[in-house]
Write an enzyme that holds these catalytic residues in place. Sequence first.
Site, short mmCIF file in Angstrom:
data_model
loop_
_atom_site.label_atom_id
_atom_site.label_comp_id
_atom_site.label_asym_id
_atom_site.label_seq_id
_atom_site.Cartn_x
_atom_site.Cartn_y
_atom_site.Cartn_z
NE ARG A 8 -14.11 -4.33 3.47
CZ ARG A 8 -12.78 -4.22 3.55
NH1 ARG A 8 -12.18 -4.38 4.71
NH2 ARG A 8 -12.07 -4.00 2.47
CB THR A 32 -3.18 -3.08 -3.23
OG1 THR A 32 -2.68 -4.36 -2.83
CG2 THR A 32 -4.70 -3.09 -3.19
CE1 TYR A 65 -4.05 -1.77 0.04
CE2 TYR A 65 -3.58 -2.51 2.27
CZ TYR A 65 -4.37 -2.54 1.14
OH TYR A 65 -5.49 -3.34 1.11
CG ASP A 109 -7.36 -12.07 -5.50
OD1 ASP A 109 -8.41 -11.46 -5.72
OD2 ASP A 109 -6.39 -11.55 -4.91
CB SER A 110 -12.05 -12.22 -6.22
OG SER A 110 -11.23 -11.11 -5.88
CG HIS A 128 -9.62 -5.83 -1.92
ND1 HIS A 128 -8.58 -4.96 -2.16
CD2 HIS A 128 -9.54 -6.12 -0.59
CE1 HIS A 128 -7.93 -4.74 -1.03
NE2 HIS A 128 -8.49 -5.43 -0.06
CE LYS A 180 -4.66 -8.67 -3.76
NZ LYS A 180 -5.72 -7.91 -3.10
C1 LIG Z 1 -9.29 -10.31 5.94
C2 LIG Z 1 -8.79 -9.83 4.61
C3 LIG Z 1 -7.83 -8.83 4.58
C4 LIG Z 1 -7.33 -8.39 3.35
N1 LIG Z 1 -6.33 -7.45 3.34
C5 LIG Z 1 -5.79 -7.09 2.16
C6 LIG Z 1 -4.67 -6.19 2.13
O1 LIG Z 1 -4.19 -5.74 3.16
N2 LIG Z 1 -4.18 -5.86 0.91
C7 LIG Z 1 -4.70 -6.35 -0.26
O2 LIG Z 1 -4.22 -6.03 -1.35
N3 LIG Z 1 -5.74 -7.22 -0.25
C8 LIG Z 1 -6.28 -7.60 0.92
N4 LIG Z 1 -7.32 -8.49 0.93
C9 LIG Z 1 -7.81 -9.05 -0.34
C10 LIG Z 1 -7.09 -10.34 -0.67
O3 LIG Z 1 -5.75 -10.09 -1.00
C11 LIG Z 1 -7.73 -11.04 -1.88
O4 LIG Z 1 -7.85 -10.14 -2.95
C12 LIG Z 1 -9.10 -11.62 -1.56
O5 LIG Z 1 -9.13 -12.15 -0.26
C13 LIG Z 1 -9.44 -12.71 -2.56
O6 LIG Z 1 -10.70 -13.22 -2.35
P1 LIG Z 1 -10.99 -14.55 -1.50
O7 LIG Z 1 -10.91 -14.16 -0.06
O8 LIG Z 1 -12.37 -14.91 -1.92
O9 LIG Z 1 -9.95 -15.58 -1.88
C14 LIG Z 1 -7.84 -8.92 2.14
C15 LIG Z 1 -8.82 -9.93 2.19
C16 LIG Z 1 -9.29 -10.39 3.41
C17 LIG Z 1 -10.33 -11.48 3.42
#
Ligand SMILES: Cc1cc2nc3c(=O)[nH]c(=O)nc-3n(C[C@H](O)[C@H](O)[C@H](O)COP(=O)(O)O)c2cc1C
Length: 406
Positions: A184, A175, A147, A326-327, A295, A271
């Site tokens: 949220r 990101t 970040y 991802d996601s 995300h 990302k």
């Molecule tokens: C609890 C949590 C915290 C996250 N924190 C970040 C973060 O700090 N930076 C970031 O780029 N993505 C963050 N993400 C997004 C994840 O990198 C990723 O894109 C996402 O979890 C993918 O979806 P999925 O949980 O369905 O696998 C976060 C996701 C979760 C669930």
Amino acid sequence: MAKSAWGPGSRSGQAARMTYAAPTYEFLEARARKRVPKFAFDFVQGGTGADYGLDVNRRGLDAVEIVPRYGDLRRADTSAEIFGRRYAAPIGIAPTGMDALIWPGASMALARAARSGNLPYITGTLANSTLEEVASVAAGNTWLQLYGFPRDGHKVTFDLIARAKAAGVTAIVATLDAPVRAKRPRDLHNRLVVPFRPTPRTVYEVATSPAWVGALLRHGSPKFANIERYVEGRPSLDQVAGFVQKELVGSFSWEEIARMRRAWDGALIVKGVLHPDDAEAAVQAGVDGILVSNHGGRQSEAAPSPADMLPLIRDRIDGRAHLLFDSGVRSGLDAVRALALGAEAVFCGRAFLYALAALGDSGGEHFAELIREEFAVAMAQSGAWNVTDIPNVTYRHRSPFGVSGV
Ligand SMILES: Cc1cc2nc3c(=O)[nH]c(=O)nc-3n(C[C@H](O)[C@H](O)[C@H](O)COP(=O)(O)O)c2cc1C
């Protein structure tokens, strides 16, 4: 059945017990829910707004059907080369900030899972352990999510990049998709805000989660380990959280990405890209990789599934950058789906955190093995014997943006 398929009998002791307890993502999620305080589970499971994005992501992947192929009984090789390094599978651990909330000590547990499973681990700027600590355990497997800290010409941001270089991190993942803090609702309802002040309800949730309390006693309270050194004195968690809230910006301009490109000669990935024009701009800024992601449904409630956008981005980029995804990835089959659509690797966020919450410190190792085995089976069912065969599997993809595949 191909030899790479699992059976509980092929596993011993603890590994077999974990397989019985949690044979899939869904079991891990259900078990995690029972073992950790509700505010911590909600923090991980929740999306933005009414959680609509979680369904969107699931529907996006479910819309990819793969036509099975038979007649060849070779064993599938799941290994994949990503940015010049060979991993056990094209499946990695996505960055998650405040990961220790759902399982104290999460970052180091994930580092160990990445090392033993030989998967890439994108450790977060807001992870619970420093990038140096993570890289010391998972040398060669560690990537760093960034970040931005724009103050003083991005002094902190570029210090993080210099630290990554010194620690042997192989890829930087900047990101883009958190330019503003998303709402949220579950976190607000649970009063998971800075400064965090326990309420009778949160105290009750903690008191009724003995496994989580045990992990807290072993590993200590959650922290922003990478950031502490940038806050004067011996800052408390509230002070570091305050610094993060004030200074951090969860996105970069294309100029900033280009500047990062000049400072970093390892793999550079952005990302959170969903629009083909943004993918094009990223290529123009000099990135090596684009992580197509929403995300995990946590940023924009109206965002489409990355599975719907990936084919459009693949067609526009036409091999000029590596595409990652991802996601919503929950299984090895989901990984095959994303690779069929043009990704070279997928990352899982919630899955690994649920695995820790469900099974304890070695849950990440369990999920790494579980998803790799599922991936081998899904490959064998699809007529793909090497990861590089997957783009040629026969699939049908009915997305709101058009039909592709057969
Ligand atoms: C609890 C949590 C915290 C996250 N924190 C970040 C973060 O700090 N930076 C970031 O780029 N993505 C963050 N993400 C997004 C994840 O990198 C990723 O894109 C996402 O979890 C993918 O979806 P999925 O949980 O369905 O696998 C976060 C996701 C979760 C669930």
